[in-house]
Design an enzyme around this catalytic site. Structure first.
Site, PDB file in Angstrom:
ATOM      1  CD1 TRP A 137      85.273  29.797  32.265  1.00 22.70           C
ATOM      2  CD2 TRP A 137      85.417  31.767  33.334  1.00 22.70           C
ATOM      3  NE1 TRP A 137      85.258  30.800  31.324  1.00 22.70           N
ATOM      4  CE2 TRP A 137      85.358  32.015  31.954  1.00 22.70           C
ATOM      5  CE3 TRP A 137      85.510  32.852  34.202  1.00 22.70           C
ATOM      6  CZ2 TRP A 137      85.376  33.293  31.418  1.00 22.70           C
ATOM      7  CZ3 TRP A 137      85.534  34.127  33.672  1.00 22.70           C
ATOM      8  CH2 TRP A 137      85.464  34.350  32.296  1.00 22.70           C
ATOM      9  CG  ASP A 218      81.154  34.330  37.960  1.00 18.26           C
ATOM     10  OD1 ASP A 218      80.289  35.090  37.489  1.00 18.26           O
ATOM     11  OD2 ASP A 218      82.067  33.838  37.269  1.00 18.26           O
ATOM     12  CE  LYS A 253      78.120  32.893  29.473  1.00 19.91           C
ATOM     13  NZ  LYS A 253      79.279  32.492  28.747  1.00 19.91           N
TER      14      LYS A 253
HETATM   15  C1  LMR Z   1      82.654  29.742  28.730  1.00 25.15           C
HETATM   16  O1  LMR Z   1      83.025  29.350  29.838  1.00 25.15           O
HETATM   17  O2  LMR Z   1      82.701  29.036  27.715  1.00 25.15           O
HETATM   18  C2  LMR Z   1      82.073  31.106  28.589  1.00 25.15           C
HETATM   19  O3  LMR Z   1      81.968  31.705  29.830  1.00 25.15           O
HETATM   20  C3  LMR Z   1      82.777  31.918  27.592  1.00 25.15           C
HETATM   21  C4  LMR Z   1      84.128  32.344  28.046  1.00 25.15           C
HETATM   22  O4  LMR Z   1      84.366  33.545  28.028  1.00 25.15           O
HETATM   23  O5  LMR Z   1      84.954  31.504  28.402  1.00 25.15           O
END
Ligand code: LMR
Length: 405
Positions: A137, A218, A253
């Site tokens: 991420w 996470d 979520k």
């Molecule tokens: C995502 O990865 O789309 C979600 O976790 C929202 C975000 O805050 O990026």
């Protein structure tokens, strides 16, 4: 009125925008009626709506019967919430829970857990490097770097086969300096949807412990993979094996409570005494950041987690969400496979959770947005929850066109 002649902020550069959240804004401003949002990780129902879960609606109704003043919560958050969340994450009758060696802090969503954890780690392990999966991420990197730590990657995803590079990952982790921080995803890996099997976790956990590493797990999607308990299995296995580790969890979520900012940070320690000391310094970290967490969302979550009937209702609703995501993966895969019969697209159905890593290039993603009003993240990440019976065929047709070029 005197307007300053020169700006004091002339040296402040324009913000390039967040790679995920900016897309949400662009999508909202897109006037095209057939637009499809497959970018940000929000769960939408079959009608394309952000749901209010029945369990949460019932909790709201209960809370409305008993309006209470909105004082400051303690820096570490509400005691009832912290206990209920610890049980949900680690399991009810687990040694680590019963012995009191987990420091649990209410946080502002999963991001808040990462931020407080990162600040704590920077203070007490100032020279430790952070190692994240390649890819991860985008905000993981930004948050740990923002806390002043240096971030590196370990091998994770094989773009050629759509599978996990587990041997390379394990070898890289075995070679890390002691005291390194290793960021892991408990389930529903963001962005690839590719998770470790239990067998792979069983090989990884001893390597983490023997290497003197600090795992930071996470868990943003508990219940979106295989179930609440199944998805928490790696976290429980780490705690059972005696790992001293950080776990962040989020209710954004799985409770559809994004804006309430409900999450928690858990630090699994060697003893109850150490957990108390660590909790104290986590409180100090919170005080330096935002002082204390918000009240309402945690009351909703606690109300559901503490009442058997509401808990059962939530589990049922989570199952519905999970099954819808799987059905949408299946529908997209079938429609794509029909158009591209020579391609192996099985990764669309083996990946888990909200995200599918499509393998589309940034240029292909741009074409989908510009020509078809279909929004993905430019890394090629697709959020399957934006799909429904009325847009999946249109999406598959456009994707097959760009994939076949
Ligand atoms: C995502 O990865 O789309 C979600 O976790 C929202 C975000 O805050 O990026």
């Amino acid at each position: 009125m005197t307007v300053p002649a020169t700006s004091a902020f002339a040296h402040v550069p324009a913000y390039a925008g967040d790679p995920i959240l900016s897309l949400m804004e662009d999508f909202q401003h897109d006037p095209r009626p057939n637009k499809v949002s497959l970018s940000v990780g929000l769960y939408f129902d079959e009608q394309g709506r952000l749901p209010v879960l029945q369990a949460i609606r019932r909790a709201e109704e209960q809370l409305a019967q008993n309006i209470v003043p909105c004082g400051y919560l303690p820096m570490e958050g509400a005691a009832g919430y912290r206990a209920a969340v610890q049980k949900l994450v680690f399991g009810a009758e687990r040694e680590a829970v019963n012995s009191g060696r987990i420091a649990t802090l209410q946080t502002l969503g999963g991001s808040g857990a990462l931020k407080v954890g990162a600040d704590f780690l920077k203070r007490y392990f100032p020279h430790a490097g952070v190692w994240v999966s390649d890819p991860t991420w985008e905000n993981h990197v930004a948050m740990f770097e923002g806390a002043g730590l240096t971030v590196h990657t370990y091998p994770y995803y094989d773009g050629a086969t759509g599978t996990l590079r587990f041997n390379a990952m394990l070898a890289a982790i075995r070679a890390l300096p002691r005291g390194s921080i290793v960021l892991l995803h408990a389930c529903c890996h963001n962005p690839t949807g590719v998770d470790l099997s239990r067998q792979q976790w069983q090989a990884l956990i001893p390597a983490l412990i023997e290497g003197g590493l600090i795992p930071f797990v996470d868990m943003a999607y508990q219940g979106f993979g295989d179930g609440l308990d199944e998805d928490a299995w790696p976290v429980r296995a780490l705690a059972d094996a005696g790992a001293q580790c950080f776990i962040g969890n989020s209710f954004s979520k799985n409770f559809s409570l994004y804006g309430e900012r409900c999450g928690a940070l858990h630090v699994v320690c060697a003893s109850a005494n150490t957990a108390q000391t660590v909790l104290g310094q986590l409180k100090a970290t919170v005080r330096r950041n935002y002082s204390s967490p918000p009240t309402h969302g945690q009351r909703l979550v606690t109300t559901v987690l503490q009442a058997d009937e509401l808990l059962a209702l939530w589990r049922q609703e989570l199952t519905t969400m999970r099954e819808r995501m799987k059905a949408m993966r299946g529908a997209l895969h079938a429609a794509l496979q029909q158009r591209l019969p020579e391609r192996d697209l099985s990764y669309f159905i083996t990946q888990r959770g909200m995200f599918s890593y499509t393998g589309l290039s940034a240029a292909q993603v741009d074409e989908l947005r510009d020509r078809d009003a279909i929004y993905l993240v430019r890394s090629g990440r697709l959020c399957v929850t934006g799909l429904n019976a009325s847009n999946v065929a249109q999406t598959a047709a456009a994707m097959a066109r760009v994939m076949g070029q």
